[in-house]
Design a protein around this motif. Sequence first.
Motif, PDB file in Angstrom:
ATOM      1  N   SER A   7       0.848  -1.190   0.000  1.00 62.53           N
ATOM      2  CA  SER A   7       0.000   0.000   0.000  1.00 62.53           C
ATOM      3  C   SER A   7       0.884   1.241   0.000  1.00 62.53           C
ATOM      4  O   SER A   7       1.470   1.611   1.016  1.00 62.53           O
ATOM      5  N   GLU A   9       1.981   4.866  -2.891  1.00 62.07           N
ATOM      6  CA  GLU A   9       1.630   5.585  -4.111  1.00 62.07           C
ATOM      7  C   GLU A   9       1.851   4.681  -5.317  1.00 62.07           C
ATOM      8  O   GLU A   9       2.782   3.867  -5.356  1.00 62.07           O
ATOM      9  N   ASN A  10       0.967   4.821  -6.296  1.00 64.65           N
ATOM     10  CA  ASN A  10       0.931   3.880  -7.414  1.00 64.65           C
ATOM     11  C   ASN A  10       2.264   3.715  -8.123  1.00 64.65           C
ATOM     12  O   ASN A  10       2.633   2.613  -8.547  1.00 64.65           O
ATOM     13  N   TYR A  47       3.993  -0.406   3.685  1.00 66.67           N
ATOM     14  CA  TYR A  47       3.209   0.830   3.641  1.00 66.67           C
ATOM     15  C   TYR A  47       4.079   2.069   3.470  1.00 66.67           C
ATOM     16  O   TYR A  47       5.139   2.221   4.091  1.00 66.67           O
ATOM     17  N   PRO A  49       2.780   6.390   3.091  1.00 63.57           N
ATOM     18  CA  PRO A  49       1.549   7.190   3.163  1.00 63.57           C
ATOM     19  C   PRO A  49       0.862   7.358   1.815  1.00 63.57           C
ATOM     20  O   PRO A  49       1.493   7.712   0.813  1.00 63.57           O
ATOM     21  N   ASN A  50      -0.454   7.092   1.790  1.00 64.44           N
ATOM     22  CA  ASN A  50      -1.246   7.218   0.570  1.00 64.44           C
ATOM     23  C   ASN A  50      -2.703   7.375   0.966  1.00 64.44           C
ATOM     24  O   ASN A  50      -3.098   7.117   2.105  1.00 64.44           O
ATOM     25  N   ASP A  51      -3.507   7.810   0.002  1.00 65.62           N
ATOM     26  CA  ASP A  51      -4.921   8.086   0.280  1.00 65.62           C
ATOM     27  C   ASP A  51      -5.792   6.842   0.213  1.00 65.62           C
ATOM     28  O   ASP A  51      -6.944   6.858   0.657  1.00 65.62           O
ATOM     29  N   GLN A  52      -5.267   5.731  -0.311  1.00 64.62           N
ATOM     30  CA  GLN A  52      -6.087   4.542  -0.486  1.00 64.62           C
ATOM     31  C   GLN A  52      -6.282   3.757   0.813  1.00 64.62           C
ATOM     32  O   GLN A  52      -7.309   3.112   1.012  1.00 64.62           O
ATOM     33  N   THR A  54      -6.273   4.249   4.821  1.00 68.19           N
ATOM     34  CA  THR A  54      -6.207   5.050   6.040  1.00 68.19           C
ATOM     35  C   THR A  54      -6.875   4.334   7.210  1.00 68.19           C
ATOM     36  O   THR A  54      -6.707   4.746   8.353  1.00 68.19           O
ATOM     37  N   ASP A  55      -7.624   3.264   6.919  1.00 62.35           N
ATOM     38  CA  ASP A  55      -8.312   2.502   7.965  1.00 62.35           C
ATOM     39  C   ASP A  55      -7.730   1.091   7.999  1.00 62.35           C
ATOM     40  O   ASP A  55      -7.885   0.307   7.065  1.00 62.35           O
ATOM     41  N   ARG A  74       3.658  10.378   9.880  1.00 60.70           N
ATOM     42  CA  ARG A  74       2.386  10.514   9.164  1.00 60.70           C
ATOM     43  C   ARG A  74       1.446   9.336   9.390  1.00 60.70           C
ATOM     44  O   ARG A  74       0.307   9.362   8.913  1.00 60.70           O
ATOM     45  N   ASN A  78      -2.402   7.279  13.724  1.00 55.34           N
ATOM     46  CA  ASN A  78      -3.641   6.707  13.192  1.00 55.34           C
ATOM     47  C   ASN A  78      -4.263   5.777  14.230  1.00 55.34           C
ATOM     48  O   ASN A  78      -3.690   4.730  14.568  1.00 55.34           O
TER      49      ASN A  78
END
Length: 309
Positions: A7, A9-10, A47, A49-52, A54-55, A74, A78
């Motif tokens: 998980s 960034e692409n 991992y 950090p990315n927007d896909q 977060t949970d 970052r 969480n």
Amino acid sequence: MTVILFSAENQLWDTYSELLLDACKAEGIEADITRDADRSDAEFIVYAPNDQLTDFTPYTDCKAVLSLWAGVERIVGNKTLTQPLCRLVDPGLTQGMVEWVTGQVLRHHLGLDMYIHGTKGAWKQVVPPLSSDRPVTILGAGALGAACARSLTNLGFPVTCWSRTPKNLDGIKTVAGMENLNSALENAHILVLLLPLTEETTNLLNDERLAHLPTGAFIINPGRGPLIDDQSLLAMLDTGHVEHATLDVFRVEPLPAEHPYWTHPSVTVTPHIASATRPETAVKSIAANMRRALDGEPLLNLVDRSRGY
């Protein structure tokens, strides 16, 4: 088959997918590496950090979340992340930092800027002191700080490593605790910042702390931008109390074009290139930690949530 969720960034997938698979094979791990965040059966999450993602609640089988980066500021806050979190300690990243820091310390120690930028035809001979007469203080005694301290010690610099909690580094002077920070600064002809970013370290170098540096000190920051109060540093540069600052990290990146650091004559800006995660070595560290978890051994480089790193 061990399911690993990648998980990040692409654009990182193409770089890491085959390398990570090969590293897992080398550790004897038969891996299914996926980008599908719906794979709640993932045993490990690699991992960045990315927007896909977060949970982290759905990943009840996850043995560890393994950061691709050394810094975890970052993600560490969480609340859904209850799985063990490991920061990256990677030999390639460490060696890159050692080379950059050592180079910048030698640059300032030898006064090379005067000759690089030219003396306008003047035969200006300024003989630098020996390294033994140029004390260096490193704020941070983790993997990066300790490695840089050893490199500089081998070159003859008297090095002091300061950390928030006690550390024992063979052959290197260490001091610990906020109550001893000012004394660590007072003899720092060259100050190197390699601390993680936490609530406690944000704006650590403010007016009061910078004033404890000896007049004419150099500051080198490849750690985190918000460790320094920018306005305080600019004021100290203007008075000459700090002779020069070489900064690789900033509160906002890329550094905005209008920021005064770009044009200040006593600031060198480098664009967050002091060191970086080297995929070829990082995947080996990550796969080795997975192997430990699968064998029931303690994970390496576990993050202490209470400290933030």
